[in-house]
Scaffold this motif. Structure first.
Motif, PDB file in Angstrom:
ATOM      1  N   GLY A  46      48.858  54.382  33.378  1.00  0.00           N
ATOM      2  CA  GLY A  46      48.415  55.005  34.610  1.00  0.00           C
ATOM      3  C   GLY A  46      48.134  54.058  35.757  1.00  0.00           C
ATOM      4  O   GLY A  46      47.861  54.504  36.877  1.00  0.00           O
ATOM      5  N   VAL A  47      48.191  52.737  35.520  1.00  0.00           N
ATOM      6  CA  VAL A  47      47.937  51.741  36.563  1.00  0.00           C
ATOM      7  C   VAL A  47      49.260  51.397  37.251  1.00  0.00           C
ATOM      8  O   VAL A  47      50.227  51.020  36.589  1.00  0.00           O
ATOM      9  N   LYS A  48      49.285  51.512  38.577  1.00  0.00           N
ATOM     10  CA  LYS A  48      50.513  51.306  39.343  1.00  0.00           C
ATOM     11  C   LYS A  48      50.491  49.935  40.015  1.00  0.00           C
ATOM     12  O   LYS A  48      49.635  49.673  40.872  1.00  0.00           O
ATOM     13  N   ILE A  49      51.445  49.088  39.627  1.00  0.00           N
ATOM     14  CA  ILE A  49      51.514  47.712  40.123  1.00  0.00           C
ATOM     15  C   ILE A  49      52.878  47.495  40.751  1.00  0.00           C
ATOM     16  O   ILE A  49      53.910  47.646  40.095  1.00  0.00           O
ATOM     17  N   LEU A  50      52.883  47.151  42.019  1.00  0.00           N
ATOM     18  CA  LEU A  50      54.120  46.858  42.739  1.00  0.00           C
ATOM     19  C   LEU A  50      54.357  45.359  42.737  1.00  0.00           C
ATOM     20  O   LEU A  50      53.451  44.581  43.062  1.00  0.00           O
ATOM     21  N   ILE A  51      55.552  44.942  42.375  1.00  0.00           N
ATOM     22  CA  ILE A  51      55.911  43.533  42.470  1.00  0.00           C
ATOM     23  C   ILE A  51      56.867  43.369  43.640  1.00  0.00           C
ATOM     24  O   ILE A  51      57.984  43.904  43.643  1.00  0.00           O
ATOM     25  N   ASP A  52      56.386  42.686  44.661  1.00  0.00           N
ATOM     26  CA  ASP A  52      57.105  42.349  45.893  1.00  0.00           C
ATOM     27  C   ASP A  52      57.276  43.553  46.820  1.00  0.00           C
ATOM     28  O   ASP A  52      57.303  44.707  46.388  1.00  0.00           O
ATOM     29  N   THR A  53      57.358  43.243  48.116  1.00  0.00           N
ATOM     30  CA  THR A  53      57.506  44.263  49.158  1.00  0.00           C
ATOM     31  C   THR A  53      58.753  43.937  49.972  1.00  0.00           C
ATOM     32  O   THR A  53      58.701  43.169  50.920  1.00  0.00           O
ATOM     33  N   ILE A  66      55.877  57.694  46.549  1.00  0.00           N
ATOM     34  CA  ILE A  66      54.820  56.766  46.135  1.00  0.00           C
ATOM     35  C   ILE A  66      53.766  56.709  47.227  1.00  0.00           C
ATOM     36  O   ILE A  66      54.035  56.272  48.346  1.00  0.00           O
ATOM     37  N   THR A  67      52.569  57.159  46.905  1.00  0.00           N
ATOM     38  CA  THR A  67      51.491  57.233  47.896  1.00  0.00           C
ATOM     39  C   THR A  67      50.236  56.485  47.460  1.00  0.00           C
ATOM     40  O   THR A  67      49.230  56.516  48.174  1.00  0.00           O
ATOM     41  N   TYR A  68      50.301  55.856  46.298  1.00  0.00           N
ATOM     42  CA  TYR A  68      49.122  55.155  45.776  1.00  0.00           C
ATOM     43  C   TYR A  68      49.572  53.930  44.990  1.00  0.00           C
ATOM     44  O   TYR A  68      50.562  53.972  44.252  1.00  0.00           O
ATOM     45  N   LEU A  69      48.849  52.823  45.155  1.00  0.00           N
ATOM     46  CA  LEU A  69      49.086  51.604  44.382  1.00  0.00           C
ATOM     47  C   LEU A  69      47.743  51.007  43.978  1.00  0.00           C
ATOM     48  O   LEU A  69      46.791  51.030  44.757  1.00  0.00           O
ATOM     49  N   ASP A  70      47.691  50.445  42.764  1.00  0.00           N
ATOM     50  CA  ASP A  70      46.472  49.754  42.331  1.00  0.00           C
ATOM     51  C   ASP A  70      46.486  48.280  42.707  1.00  0.00           C
ATOM     52  O   ASP A  70      45.420  47.652  42.771  1.00  0.00           O
ATOM     53  N   GLY A  71      47.662  47.717  42.951  1.00  0.00           N
ATOM     54  CA  GLY A  71      47.746  46.321  43.333  1.00  0.00           C
ATOM     55  C   GLY A  71      49.184  45.909  43.553  1.00  0.00           C
ATOM     56  O   GLY A  71      50.117  46.550  43.065  1.00  0.00           O
ATOM     57  N   ILE A  72      49.350  44.824  44.319  1.00  0.00           N
ATOM     58  CA  ILE A  72      50.676  44.284  44.618  1.00  0.00           C
ATOM     59  C   ILE A  72      50.687  42.813  44.215  1.00  0.00           C
ATOM     60  O   ILE A  72      49.783  42.047  44.601  1.00  0.00           O
ATOM     61  N   VAL A 144      45.136  34.107  33.127  1.00  0.00           N
ATOM     62  CA  VAL A 144      45.193  35.564  33.078  1.00  0.00           C
ATOM     63  C   VAL A 144      44.318  36.186  34.165  1.00  0.00           C
ATOM     64  O   VAL A 144      43.226  35.689  34.462  1.00  0.00           O
ATOM     65  N   PHE A 145      44.797  37.264  34.765  1.00  0.00           N
ATOM     66  CA  PHE A 145      43.967  38.096  35.623  1.00  0.00           C
ATOM     67  C   PHE A 145      44.262  39.554  35.277  1.00  0.00           C
ATOM     68  O   PHE A 145      45.184  39.857  34.505  1.00  0.00           O
ATOM     69  N   TYR A 146      43.481  40.460  35.830  1.00  0.00           N
ATOM     70  CA  TYR A 146      43.613  41.873  35.495  1.00  0.00           C
ATOM     71  C   TYR A 146      43.716  42.712  36.764  1.00  0.00           C
ATOM     72  O   TYR A 146      43.055  42.436  37.770  1.00  0.00           O
ATOM     73  N   ILE A 147      44.564  43.731  36.708  1.00  0.00           N
ATOM     74  CA  ILE A 147      44.529  44.822  37.671  1.00  0.00           C
ATOM     75  C   ILE A 147      44.095  46.046  36.877  1.00  0.00           C
ATOM     76  O   ILE A 147      44.834  46.528  36.021  1.00  0.00           O
ATOM     77  N   LYS A 148      42.855  46.477  37.113  1.00  0.00           N
ATOM     78  CA  LYS A 148      42.198  47.453  36.246  1.00  0.00           C
ATOM     79  C   LYS A 148      42.254  46.926  34.815  1.00  0.00           C
ATOM     80  O   LYS A 148      41.776  45.835  34.551  1.00  0.00           O
ATOM     81  N   ASP A 149      42.868  47.673  33.874  1.00  0.00           N
ATOM     82  CA  ASP A 149      42.868  47.187  32.490  1.00  0.00           C
ATOM     83  C   ASP A 149      44.202  46.564  32.085  1.00  0.00           C
ATOM     84  O   ASP A 149      44.449  46.350  30.904  1.00  0.00           O
ATOM     85  N   VAL A 150      45.053  46.265  33.051  1.00  0.00           N
ATOM     86  CA  VAL A 150      46.348  45.640  32.755  1.00  0.00           C
ATOM     87  C   VAL A 150      46.207  44.123  32.830  1.00  0.00           C
ATOM     88  O   VAL A 150      45.856  43.563  33.875  1.00  0.00           O
TER      89      VAL A 150
END
Length: 262
Positions: A46-53, A66-72, A144-150
């Protein structure tokens, strides 16, 4: 872990067709050869992560609702991976809150130098919807880092003509950006996790000074032995059917809006 990856764009920096080369070696009658520049959306638990724009991000977000992102997360500062950053303001407008962006220091410095007006100080309340509100987080390779629980592990890549990085997501999925070779430590980490999915860039078919070709990609795939591989970031030298016919059964060329689940 359940997850999916959506290849919003499967093309290298010129796109396909390109202004200079047109369709090149690509069959114009195959819609899978029509490629926008590379942005990639992972959804993991359920965690949405975009790699690059990519510069094509606006239409990519609209086409896929796509209207929501948890992190880029950013891989490097070439324009085809970065210059859609201003389009994130529409996500800000929808969510009415800032967005977290993550990049190694050398990449974040370039983002700040070129797009300082987009970035917020973490201690500042200066957020308004006429511009993107991006909260920068500097990350380190092999930390290591986390975006929410990822769980995310950044990897330093070698041999490209500017610093470039990849990411291991939850010890199962590996996303590699533009590169020529892996460090011994990076390839060891990748091999050890036995990835369910490996995403590799295949910019051109033949050998190139700053990019792997098809033969090099296949050598790495054999060494890593992942369950599934998607070849991404393809220029006009890479015809979809040619790549598909000259790779093993578990290796797939990407195309715009291709979705893979695991």
């Amino acid at each position: 872990m359940s997850g999916s990856v959506l290849f919003l764009g499967a093309g290298a920096s010129p796109g396909v067709p390109s202004l200079s080369c047109g369709w090149g070696a690509c069959n114009p009658n195959n819609p899978k050869n029509l490629r926008r520049r590379t942005s990639t959306l992972y959804e993991i638990n359920g965690v949405k992560i975009l790699i690059d724009t990519s510069p094509d991000l606006r239409i990519q977000l609209i086409d896929n609702h796509i209207t929501y992102l948890d992190g880029i997360c950013y891989t490097h500062a070439h324009s085809d991976h970065l210059y859609g950053i201003d389009e994130l303001r529409e996500i800000n407008r929808i969510t009415c809150k800032p967005l977290d962006i993550f990049a190694p220091e050398v990449v974040m410095k370039e983002i700040k130098r070129r797009f300082e007006y987009l970035l917020l100080d973490k201690k500042s309340d200066d957020f308004y919807l006429s511009k993107p509100g991006l909260l920068p987080h500097v990350i380190k390779p092999n930390h290591v880092f986390y975006i929410k629980d990822v769980k995310i592990m950044p990897l330093k890549l070698l041999g490209h003509n500017m610093p470039s990085f990849g990411y291991i997501l939850n010890d199962e999925v590996v996303h590699i950006a533009d590169f020529k070779t892996f460090s011994n430590s990076a390839i060891k980490q990748i091999v050890e996790i036995k990835p369910k999915l490996l995403v590799l860039p295949l910019t051109i078919i033949e050998h190139h000074r700053y990019h792997i070709g098809l033969r090099e990609a296949l050598d790495y795939i054999k060494k890593i032995n992942p369950k599934m591989v998607v070849l991404n970031h393809m220029a006009s030298e890479c015809d979809y059917d040619f790549v598909n016919e000259n790779t093993p059964k578990n290796v797939y060329p990407a195309y715009d809006n291709m979705k893979v689940e695991w």
